[in-house]
Motif scaffolding. Structure first.
Motif, mmCIF file in Angstrom:
data_model
loop_
_atom_site.group_PDB
_atom_site.id
_atom_site.type_symbol
_atom_site.label_atom_id
_atom_site.label_comp_id
_atom_site.label_asym_id
_atom_site.label_seq_id
_atom_site.Cartn_x
_atom_site.Cartn_y
_atom_site.Cartn_z
ATOM 1 N N UNK A 195 0.821 -1.199 0.000
ATOM 2 C CA UNK A 195 0.000 0.000 0.000
ATOM 3 C C UNK A 195 0.865 1.262 0.000
ATOM 4 N N UNK A 196 1.959 1.278 0.802
ATOM 5 C CA UNK A 196 2.858 2.433 0.821
ATOM 6 C C UNK A 196 3.526 2.632 -0.529
ATOM 7 N N UNK A 197 3.873 1.517 -1.185
ATOM 8 C CA UNK A 197 4.496 1.618 -2.505
ATOM 9 C C UNK A 197 3.524 2.238 -3.507
ATOM 10 N N UNK A 198 2.287 1.826 -3.428
ATOM 11 C CA UNK A 198 1.286 2.406 -4.322
ATOM 12 C C UNK A 198 1.094 3.892 -4.047
ATOM 13 N N UNK A 199 1.106 4.260 -2.778
ATOM 14 C CA UNK A 199 0.977 5.675 -2.440
ATOM 15 C C UNK A 199 2.157 6.486 -2.959
ATOM 16 N N UNK A 200 3.384 5.909 -2.860
ATOM 17 C CA UNK A 200 4.572 6.610 -3.347
ATOM 18 C C UNK A 200 4.511 6.792 -4.863
ATOM 19 N N UNK A 249 4.584 10.265 -6.894
ATOM 20 C CA UNK A 249 5.542 10.556 -7.967
ATOM 21 C C UNK A 249 4.813 11.025 -9.223
ATOM 22 N N UNK A 250 3.685 10.404 -9.506
ATOM 23 C CA UNK A 250 2.901 10.825 -10.662
ATOM 24 C C UNK A 250 2.441 12.266 -10.503
ATOM 25 N N UNK A 251 2.025 12.607 -9.300
ATOM 26 C CA UNK A 251 1.578 13.971 -9.066
ATOM 27 C C UNK A 251 2.724 14.962 -9.216
ATOM 28 N N UNK A 252 3.919 14.601 -8.712
ATOM 29 C CA UNK A 252 5.070 15.493 -8.827
ATOM 30 C C UNK A 252 5.491 15.654 -10.288
ATOM 31 N N UNK A 253 5.329 14.599 -11.050
ATOM 32 C CA UNK A 253 5.686 14.673 -12.473
ATOM 33 C C UNK A 253 4.758 15.607 -13.223
ATOM 34 N N UNK A 254 3.539 15.605 -12.830
ATOM 35 C CA UNK A 254 2.551 16.433 -13.518
ATOM 36 C C UNK A 254 2.659 17.913 -13.164
ATOM 37 N N UNK A 255 3.489 18.258 -12.145
ATOM 38 C CA UNK A 255 3.640 19.666 -11.772
ATOM 39 C C UNK A 255 4.521 20.365 -12.821
ATOM 40 N N UNK A 256 4.129 21.446 -13.405
ATOM 41 C CA UNK A 256 4.856 22.184 -14.439
ATOM 42 C C UNK A 256 5.716 23.291 -13.825
#
Length: 229
Positions: A168-173, A177-184
């Motif tokens: 579950x923690x791995x999925x949260x991480x 990461x996906x959210x950080x990647x989407x930050x412009x």
């Protein structure tokens, strides 16, 4: 034996005469009440007429006035007798109506009892007990089935809780990461910055500075010469 007793005795001696029904007797009593009611109205009108006649003659014709009063008294006596007869007939009619009602009630209750007996003849107490026991058993089975459906199914209870938490923690991480990647981030300018101005003094400025220094030296020399004199 009185004449009235002989009359009823003679009338009741006919054994072959059938007794009237309750409806027939009630109808006869109502007819008698209606007839006596009309006779009451007639007697009341005659009483009023004789009273008016007695007042009319008064002291002028005492004999006619007395005869009118006698007839008035006779009519009043008949009216009193009719009132008593009507009371007796009314009591008898009410008693007969009650008896007829009770008879009908008793007859209907007897029919109902016979109907219940006929229905119960086709019933067996042992079969009823077996049926009720079978119904109870089926209700218990239905209740057990409902409880089984409502219980939580325990699939997956044998897995390791620590392993699940780590996954579950791995999925949260990964999601983070996906959210950080989407930050412009702001774009870096592709063109070069403007050149800084040259800080070296121009030839004109250097010439002005040299001239100022020459003048200062001349003035100093002149001052020194004047001091030595």
């Amino acid at each position: 034996m009185s004449k009235l007793g002989k009359f009823f005795h003679r009338g009741g001696s006919s054994k072959g005469r059938a007794a009237p029904s309750a409806q027939e007797a009630l109808a006869r009593l109502r007819e008698t009440e209606e007839m006596l009611g009309k006779k009451q109205e007639y007697l009341e009108s005659r009483i009023q007429g004789e009273l008016a006649l007695a007042k009319k003659h008064g002291t002028q014709n005492k004999r006619a006035a007395l005869q009118a009063l006698k007839r008035k008294k006779r009519f009043e006596k008949q009216l009193t007798q009719i009132d008593g007869t009507l009371s007796t007939i009314e009591f008898q009619r009410e008693a007969l109506e009650n008896s007829h009602t009770n008879t009908e009630v008793l007859r209907n209750m007897g029919l109902a009892a016979k109907a219940m007996k006929a229905v119960h003849e086709n019933m067996d107490l042992n079969k009823i007990d077996d049926l009720m026991q079978e119904i109870t058993e089926q209700q218990d089975i239905a209740q057990e089935i409902s409880e089984a459906f409502s219980q939580r199914v325990g699939f997956g209870d044998g897995f390791d809780e620590d392993e699940l938490m780590a996954e579950l923690e791995e999925l949260e991480q990964e999601e983070l990461n996906k959210k950080m990647t989407n930050i412009r981030l702001p774009a870096v300018p592709s063109s070069s910055l403007p050149a800084q101005p040259d800080r070296k003094p121009s030839a004109h400025r250097s010439h002005a500075v040299s001239s100022r220094r020459t003048e200062e030296e001349a003035d100093f020399n002149e001052l020194a010469a004047w001091a030595s004199c």
